[in-house]
Design an enzyme around this catalytic site. Structure first.
Site, PDB file in Angstrom:
ATOM      1  N   ARG A  53      37.383  29.212  33.549  1.00 55.69           N
ATOM      2  CA  ARG A  53      37.966  27.879  33.539  1.00 55.69           C
ATOM      3  C   ARG A  53      39.439  27.904  33.940  1.00 55.69           C
ATOM      4  NH1 ARG A  53      35.206  24.193  30.773  1.00 55.69           N
ATOM      5  NH2 ARG A  53      33.566  25.622  31.369  1.00 55.69           N
ATOM      6  N   THR A  54      40.201  28.746  33.282  1.00 61.77           N
ATOM      7  CA  THR A  54      41.628  28.829  33.566  1.00 61.77           C
ATOM      8  C   THR A  54      41.860  29.333  34.990  1.00 61.77           C
ATOM      9  OG1 THR A  54      42.111  29.231  31.235  1.00 61.77           O
ATOM     10  CG2 THR A  54      43.792  29.882  32.805  1.00 61.77           C
ATOM     11  N   LYS A  82      40.564  53.390  36.586  1.00 61.43           N
ATOM     12  CA  LYS A  82      40.952  54.772  36.872  1.00 61.43           C
ATOM     13  C   LYS A  82      42.154  55.191  36.035  1.00 61.43           C
ATOM     14  CE  LYS A  82      39.226  54.360  41.615  1.00 61.43           C
ATOM     15  NZ  LYS A  82      39.648  53.995  42.985  1.00 61.43           N
ATOM     16  N   ARG A 103      46.425  37.090  33.012  1.00 63.72           N
ATOM     17  CA  ARG A 103      45.706  36.941  31.744  1.00 63.72           C
ATOM     18  C   ARG A 103      45.405  38.330  31.235  1.00 63.72           C
ATOM     19  NH1 ARG A 103      43.155  32.346  29.423  1.00 63.72           N
ATOM     20  NH2 ARG A 103      41.513  32.965  28.025  1.00 63.72           N
ATOM     21  N   HIS A 131      49.940  30.824  25.842  1.00 68.38           N
ATOM     22  CA  HIS A 131      49.146  30.311  26.958  1.00 68.38           C
ATOM     23  C   HIS A 131      49.799  28.980  27.350  1.00 68.38           C
ATOM     24  CE1 HIS A 131      46.009  29.377  29.607  1.00 68.38           C
ATOM     25  NE2 HIS A 131      45.000  29.176  28.792  1.00 68.38           N
TER      26      HIS A 131
END
Lengths: 314, 314, 314
Positions: A53-54, A82, A103, A131
């Site tokens: 969504r974001t 890695k 994020r 956020h």
């Protein structure tokens, strides 16, 4: 020139918030005016945990400004697997992009990452941290529906783990808002958040409740959040608690006729579908507002000739 | 008209390499001059194994030229899983795109695939085979930092399995380069690669070492690669070996002040973070150079009016 | 204004189909004429099950019209996993996009979803239901190669589970087509499909066979589909059956010289690679035709000034 980053809504003063919301409203009224503003801009998307969504909202915002994105994709297929550090990853990807959206599951990741890059970085959620773009779209939707001054808001559901809720509550201390927090005892606001909110606002605007009933008639806005089953060790306890914090048409019979219902989505059964068609429901509009709000923020961060405005006076 | 493909850097003569590097430098100096050159071009990305870094770099390059990409996505969700052959996959996807970038775990896949398509195909790594755009960005970074003539370069780490290293070593035989290969005995260059390099260059420019110490002071460039734990059956042996091929500030005290340190990234602990801030470090710049170099290559391959230049005289 | 949706090819009359095919042919002849027609358009891609081929084709079509896409990505990383309903998902994503393309494993999903959104929605396959853009590209390819009138077509393979086949068969009843269905008994067309086809066409144009041999010489088009191993409880029975419905050069020796061979791809071993180079093979062309056909459909659905034409007279 070192650009601004957007890490937390706490860094934004009331004036800065209003600048962003005003600009978002201007864009919302006429998106075509900015449709080519960032025609040669690439925004790097680094989502270290899934958040469709974001991510789609940021991608849409950048493309509606005429730009494009480059997406790191899932962590499973990236150099992270890695053993690459976050600092290395952002330093490589800043070479591809004019700005970064990050994020990350770890609190503080955005602040740390921002210290390694010279392009603007937007925090799209760092674990239990911040956020800020979610907070801004929440504020925008509240302002459009009920105004931010003389506001009486109820914030209900999981107030213990909800990052969204904490950020919104802090941001609202910039305005004349009476905040009612409604939750089961086990999911109350963390004590340090309550303490901080009291510090910001002399405690005059903060009240906690374990039931919606007593405050519902006074509310201009009811912000509902999801109570997650996995927070409860015992299924029975979950069932008992969750049911009390779900709303349907019967619940809203006692509400102010002007009540606006918000939810950060996705919802499961916190809000009955029968509410969707009522004039109370503004949660889809809220999700859609992510686009003009993020367009405003991205434009302000990516443009040399614009600024979000004064920094926080914190 | 049948277009060119780019399968291996071996197909490029010194003249062709210099054409690409010159053009990349021109683009790097003024990317805006080519920002709309391929406005209606779609590049098909076929990555049969994950390689976020390389994919993002190609995607950025295409978008910086004004074009766009269509991405096959992961093999898990593609027709490949239903048993489709590579030949069929590329023949379908060439219908969507003006050029293809192929990454595949099997050596020779790019050559095979290129025989089935009429649009230009770029090999972005075929197993133990080739990865010519990596080689070109390595050459570009070496040229920018130390020049390609009268070059003394050390190439260190896993020289046995490192595709990147083999391609670079071959490409450097086009120039007056003294190449020092530094590795534990178990990870030396394969004998056939050493043989081939001797054939190209009369052996005058090729030396192997098991320690960095003896050659470090003479080096203009040190190209470090990762030694992978999984190459060693015994954890103890790995620990013993890996430590000797890691560099930090102490190591570089003995280096030429002009030394440039490169690494194809991601790194784990081959290069201590303290090196990052020194003037020796050029590995992030190296990663970023992937964009102008791939812009140059894509523009040359996708334009009717440009050519990479003479084919190899091999 | 409520836009049109495209849910099933059954909703399209012969006139509407011809409008789309004519427009696709016009675009195919000169794609540059529409290259900027939808410069500010974003198409939302919601694929609830993987389908790389179809997704890439839609993405290419939108980008060839000057627009762009926003992709929900895989369901694993989306809000769907948190228990969000399809109705909520499409209502959120319609806020990002000017049109939606939906692929979903459940029959009827596209119809249901279309009732919740105000932007045009295209069904890209709903389980055993419909996949109208596949049908349109099949019709387009048949028309280009053999014409749609006075057509004799063989449809072979898995006719029981093949959604593609059912939709094509229904669509062909709009034209003067003689349809021969060739399959093992266990994979025959479902009786209700046969019944429906008879209703549409007085049964004059429908015949079923268990062998290709008897009808091959009369065919203008042979449409081959894959017989999936997992349909058979017994490996031996699969082997016996599958072999009879594979074609190679020997098979085609008995065919009409003008025969066109089609396949929705991916194929496994239903068509021997030796057919690829013959003039019979049109299956790669068929896959490529997905682009102009979807460009035509998207342009008609997304433009205020164009309409697909009359609705079905069903």
């Amino acid at each position: 020139m070192r650009h601004d980053h957007l890490i937390t809504s706490k860094q934004l003063s009331r004036g800065a918030i209003e600048t962003v919301l005003d600009y978002a409203a201007e864009i919302d009224a006429d998106p075509s005016a900015v449709a080519d503003r960032h025609a040669d801009t690439l925004l790097g998307l680094l989502f270290f945990e899934p958040s469709t969504r974001t991510k789609m909202s940021f991608e849409t915002a950048m493309k509606r400004l005429g730009g494009d994105v480059v997406d790191m994709g899932s962590v499973d297929s990236s150099s992270v697997k890695k053993g690459e550090t976050l600092a290395d990853t952002v330093r490589v990807i800043e070479g591809y992009a004019d700005g970064l959206v990050l994020r990350h599951p770890k609190q503080g990741a955005a602040t740390m990452a921002s210290e390694f890059v010279d392009v603007p970085l937007v925090n799209a959620g760092d674990g239990a941290g911040h956020h800020p773009t979610q907070t801004m779209l929440d504020l925008y939707t509240i302002r459009e529906n009920a105004g931010l001054d003389d506001l009486t808001i109820g914030i209900m559901g999981d107030l213990k783990y909800g990052r969204t809720v904490h950020s919104l509550a802090y941001a609202l201390t910039n305005f004349d808002a009476q905040q009612h927090f409604i939750s089961p005892e086990s999911l109350q606001l963390p004590r340090e958040v309550v303490y901080d909110l009291h510090q910001q606002q002399d405690g005059t605007g903060i009240k906690e409740h374990d039931s919606l009933e007593e405050v519902l008639p006074s509310l201009d806005v009811l912000y509902v959040t999801r109570i997650q089953r996995e927070r409860f060790p015992d299924e029975n306890e979950y069932q008992k608690v969750a049911g009390e914090y779900q709303i349907d048409a019967d619940t809203l019979a006692a509400a102010n006729d002007e009540l606006t219902v918000l939810h950060p989505l996705p919802r499961v059964d916190e809000i009955a579908p029968e509410i969707d068609e009522t004039h109370h429901a503004a949660y889809f509009e809220q999700a859609h507002n992510g686009v003009p709000v993020r367009m405003a923020l991205l434009d302000l961060l990516l443009s040399d000739d614009k600024r979000i405005g004064g920094d926080s006076d914190e």
